[in-house]
Scaffold this motif. Structure first.
Motif, short mmCIF file in Angstrom:
data_model
loop_
_atom_site.label_atom_id
_atom_site.label_comp_id
_atom_site.label_asym_id
_atom_site.label_seq_id
_atom_site.Cartn_x
_atom_site.Cartn_y
_atom_site.Cartn_z
N SER A 264 -2.56 2.86 -6.44
CA SER A 264 -2.67 2.53 -5.01
C SER A 264 -4.03 2.86 -4.43
N LEU A 293 -0.75 -4.64 -2.86
CA LEU A 293 -0.68 -3.60 -1.83
C LEU A 293 0.56 -3.76 -0.96
N HIS A 296 3.71 -2.42 -2.54
CA HIS A 296 3.74 -1.03 -3.02
C HIS A 296 3.73 0.00 -1.90
N GLN A 297 3.92 -0.42 -0.66
CA GLN A 297 4.12 0.57 0.40
C GLN A 297 5.54 1.11 0.30
N TRP A 304 1.45 4.82 0.57
CA TRP A 304 1.20 4.27 -0.76
C TRP A 304 1.08 5.46 -1.72
N ALA A 331 -5.46 1.45 2.12
CA ALA A 331 -4.56 0.30 2.08
C ALA A 331 -4.40 -0.30 3.47
#
Length: 342
Positions: A264, A293, A296-297, A304, A331
């Motif tokens: 991340s 991105l 993947h939160q 992240w 991010a």
């Protein structure tokens, strides 16, 4: 229906799209609450500012504020900057890594934005910056910086990392200030250092140089940017992200959590800086990076995930999430910037 949907998105901490700025802001604010209460971070006038948690917060939180329609800075933004102001007069010993690090960050965070006039505190920050700039030896043109054998911000090469932040700060000052003969000598010394030491730097620091060159073009002339950008693209993973090892080389730490595949922090940092360097959100490679991105939160905590490159920390310790803080800040910056360009 669409109006009701947008109102719901603004009012609730839920994922109404691909990712949640509101949850990201909540996570970052909660981490500052912990930071302000942590004795190890206490300083004169307010907490110290770290690259992982403080700088990433002060860079990303104003962007989140605009995206969320908030009208005032958070108490944590104000408190961090008030601490920097309170310590502006601190000068001795000038060779101390702590002073050098904070001096660079003060110039970056208290200095002008986009060539606006120099305020009194900005002038004080830059006066101290030039007063403690290293004037001889291999590091001439740089500043003292923390070397605690901690990747990627506090290790032997991190002096270069700090110098890129100084270059960004300089690039945001008015042209008439940068071109003053006394100031220009300092700027030239900084640029020479960045050029001379670039070949020996990990990609992480050379990416920072690329970012700095968008503010101070002399730091990395345009013909030299293209090969660096191409090098970065070649390291993109099949899923659209970047592995943390690809930003090295970094020193191996046996006690560090194992990291494989896209990361991340690495992906967020690369995505943000490539945009600043001119990559458009429509570039197919960049579309894949943004998609990585967005997916993947953490859908509950808003962050992240990213682990330390150095050691295993206790599960409830504040240092355990330093990399997570930086990953979340970058991010957020990458995603908000991409959305602003659409």
């Amino acid at each position: 229906m669409r109006l009701a949907f947008l109102i719901a998105c603004a009012a609730l901490p839920v994922f109404c799209g691909d990712w949640s700025p509101r949850l990201a802001a909540g996570y970052l604010d909660s981490r500052q609450k912990e930071w302000f209460g942590w004795k190890a971070a206490a300083g004169q006038g307010g907490p110290c500012i770290s690259c992982h948690t403080g700088v990433s917060y002060l860079l990303s939180r104003p962007a989140l504020r605009r995206a969320l329609g908030e009208h005032e800075a958070t108490s944590y933004e104000t408190g961090l900057l008030d601490g920097l102001r309170a310590r502006l007069q601190k000068r001795e010993p000038s060779s101390a890594a702590s002073l050098g690090t904070e001096t660079v960050l003060a110039a970056l965070l208290l200095g002008p934005e986009n060539g606006s006039p120099m305020t009194t505190e900005a002038q004080q920050a830059f006066d101290r910056l030039w007063a403690i700039q290293i004037t001889e030896g291999k590091s001439k043109g740089a500043w003292p910086w923390f070397n605690l054998d901690l990747e990627p911000w506090e290790e032997p090469e991190s002096k270069y990392f700090g110098a890129t932040y100084a270059a960004m700060a300089v690039g945001r000052t008015p042209a008439e200030y940068r071109n003053r003969p006394d100031v220009r000598d300092h700027v030239n010394s900084l640029i020479e250092y960045l050029k001379e030491e670039q070949p020996s730097q990990p990609l992480h620091n050379r990416l920072m140089l690329l970012w700095a060159s968008t503010r101070l073009p002399e730091a990395l002339p345009k013909p030299m940017r293209k090969p660096l950008i191409e090098e970065v693209w070649k390291k993109q993973e099949a899923d659209g992200g970047w592995a943390i090892q690809s930003l090295g080389p970094f020193k191996e730490h046996a006690a560090a959590p194992r990291s494989e595949g896209s990361n991340s922090y690495a992906t967020a940092m690369v995505a943000f800086i490539l945009q600043r360097a001119g990559t458009t959100p429509s570039d197919p490679r960049f579309v894949r990076a943004l998609a990585w991105l967005k997916t993947h939160q953490n859908r509950e905590g808003g962050y992240w995930a990213a682990d330390s490159l150095n050691k295993q920390y206790e599960p409830d310790s504040i240092p355990k999430d330093f990399m997570r803080d930086a990953a979340t800040g970058f991010a957020t910056l990458a995603l908000l910037e991409a959305e602003a360009k659409h």
